[in-house]
Design an enzyme around this catalytic site. Sequence first.
Site, PDB file in Angstrom:
ATOM      1  N   HIS A  12      -2.265   5.080   0.578  1.00 32.22           N
ATOM      2  CA  HIS A  12      -2.464   6.306   0.201  1.00 32.22           C
ATOM      3  C   HIS A  12      -2.419   6.169  -1.613  1.00 32.22           C
ATOM      4  O   HIS A  12      -2.241   7.210  -2.494  1.00 32.22           O
ATOM      5  CB  HIS A  12      -1.668   7.488   0.225  1.00 32.22           C
ATOM      6  CG  HIS A  12       0.131   6.825  -0.288  1.00 32.22           C
ATOM      7  ND1 HIS A  12       0.873   7.086   0.681  1.00 32.22           N
ATOM      8  CD2 HIS A  12       0.585   6.305  -1.115  1.00 32.22           C
ATOM      9  CE1 HIS A  12       2.192   6.714   0.215  1.00 32.22           C
ATOM     10  NE2 HIS A  12       1.784   6.240  -1.060  1.00 32.22           N
ATOM     11  N   HIS A  59       6.163  11.144  -4.654  1.00 38.00           N
ATOM     12  CA  HIS A  59       6.349   9.991  -5.583  1.00 38.00           C
ATOM     13  C   HIS A  59       6.909  10.642  -6.912  1.00 38.00           C
ATOM     14  O   HIS A  59       6.093  10.451  -8.091  1.00 38.00           O
ATOM     15  CB  HIS A  59       4.920   9.254  -6.095  1.00 38.00           C
ATOM     16  CG  HIS A  59       4.591   8.685  -4.752  1.00 38.00           C
ATOM     17  ND1 HIS A  59       3.784   9.361  -3.899  1.00 38.00           N
ATOM     18  CD2 HIS A  59       4.399   7.223  -4.441  1.00 38.00           C
ATOM     19  CE1 HIS A  59       3.390   8.424  -2.902  1.00 38.00           C
ATOM     20  NE2 HIS A  59       3.630   7.213  -3.417  1.00 38.00           N
ATOM     21  N   HIS A 193       2.736  -3.877  -2.261  1.00 38.40           N
ATOM     22  CA  HIS A 193       2.373  -3.792  -3.612  1.00 38.40           C
ATOM     23  C   HIS A 193       3.817  -3.691  -4.185  1.00 38.40           C
ATOM     24  O   HIS A 193       4.757  -3.164  -3.561  1.00 38.40           O
ATOM     25  CB  HIS A 193       1.611  -2.522  -3.805  1.00 38.40           C
ATOM     26  CG  HIS A 193       2.042  -1.193  -3.575  1.00 38.40           C
ATOM     27  ND1 HIS A 193       2.212  -0.753  -2.170  1.00 38.40           N
ATOM     28  CD2 HIS A 193       2.368  -0.177  -4.310  1.00 38.40           C
ATOM     29  CE1 HIS A 193       2.691   0.563  -2.350  1.00 38.40           C
ATOM     30  NE2 HIS A 193       2.791   1.035  -3.554  1.00 38.40           N
ATOM     31  N   GLU A 240       7.051   1.129   1.744  1.00 36.04           N
ATOM     32  CA  GLU A 240       6.583   2.367   2.033  1.00 36.04           C
ATOM     33  C   GLU A 240       6.175   2.455   3.419  1.00 36.04           C
ATOM     34  O   GLU A 240       5.933   3.236   4.259  1.00 36.04           O
ATOM     35  CB  GLU A 240       5.189   2.884   1.235  1.00 36.04           C
ATOM     36  CG  GLU A 240       5.543   3.413  -0.056  1.00 36.04           C
ATOM     37  CD  GLU A 240       4.535   3.795  -0.793  1.00 36.04           C
ATOM     38  OE1 GLU A 240       3.199   3.517  -0.513  1.00 36.04           O
ATOM     39  OE2 GLU A 240       4.317   4.478  -1.849  1.00 36.04           O
TER      40      GLU A 240
HETATM   41  C1  DHB Z   1       0.456   3.206  -6.465  1.00 41.11           C
HETATM   42  C2  DHB Z   1       1.009   4.117  -6.214  1.00 41.11           C
HETATM   43  C3  DHB Z   1       1.296   4.289  -4.913  1.00 41.11           C
HETATM   44  O1  DHB Z   1       2.015   5.582  -4.611  1.00 41.11           O
HETATM   45  C4  DHB Z   1       1.008   3.574  -3.863  1.00 41.11           C
HETATM   46  O2  DHB Z   1       1.164   4.018  -2.563  1.00 41.11           O
HETATM   47  C5  DHB Z   1       0.064   2.384  -4.252  1.00 41.11           C
HETATM   48  C6  DHB Z   1      -0.016   2.342  -5.490  1.00 41.11           C
HETATM   49  C7  DHB Z   1      -0.033   2.841  -7.858  1.00 41.11           C
HETATM   50  O3  DHB Z   1       0.312   3.684  -8.704  1.00 41.11           O
HETATM   51  O4  DHB Z   1      -0.760   1.820  -8.199  1.00 41.11           O
HETATM   52 FE    FE Z   2       2.891   5.516  -2.439  1.00 44.26          FE
END
Ligand code: DHB
Ligand code: FE
Length: 280
Positions: A12, A59, A193, A240
């Site tokens: 997402h 978030h 990530h 996540e």
């Molecule tokens: C980012 C934010 C998110 O919530 C995610 O799931 C993946 C990447 C970002 O800010 O790059």
């Molecule tokens: Fe996220």
Amino acid sequence: MAELIGGLGTSHVPSIGVALDRGLRDTPDWKPFFDGYIPGQKWVQDKKPDIAVVIFNDHGNSFFLDRIPTFAVGAAATYNPIDEAWGKRDIAPFEGAVDFSWHFIDKLVERHFDPLICQEIEVDHGLQVPMELFWGRPERWPVKVVPIWVNTIQYPIPTPQRCWDMGVVLREAIETWPTDERVVILGTGGLSHQLQGARAGFLNREADLAWLEGIATDPQKYRDMTREDYVEQFGSEGAELIMWLVMRGAMDADVELIMKHYHAPASMTGAGMVVLENHA
Ligand code: DHB
Ligand code: FE
């Protein structure tokens, strides 16, 4: 009874929505990513779900660190897309499947879950982006939604097994819902990530590719992993991925992996999706 027609897993990443807002879909950087979702869009067009249950995390937009529920469930008639400071987005508000939401919440409490119940709340990229990836930019969304928020931001986050257990209750709620509505479940987040700290920019292609197969064929492996294992393998924000287990826990033990797609990096994130169906 309502029918569970399938489970989708998807990233997402917020920049996906921003790329669409800025008309970047067909640029060399983005086209391979978006094209991979075309079969998934065809799948939802063919299957015509009435309700989309979307599991995601907020978030820091609707909840902040001052108060954050481990699990929250929407019971609102409408969920407006929140402005995350990129400007107002040109996407339609999301209509809530209010009656099914209450039925699900009731089942959760009966099964000893204690969710925060939200009748007035906005939804951030965690829900917006998956909806856009599978349904595009319709003037009106063709499905009603049930948002489920999972705390993946403020430790301690729930265990993978607890997410799975919530999925089992979701399945029970679908199977005891006396309508002929067709339900699709979207587990969102990930893939690997890390946006902070010494490992910022961390990405694990090998673990991501294993996940996209294993979530279908060997979910036990991911139920048994600790939260620390998730952080280690997928990064602090890649944890996540525990939210896909709510979707997977609602599906049969044996599922068919109808399609999958992986692209890295989308922004700083390993990104991708799966479409799962029960065999029967
Ligand atoms: C980012 C934010 C998110 O919530 C995610 O799931 C993946 C990447 C970002 O800010 O790059
Ligand atoms: Fe996220």
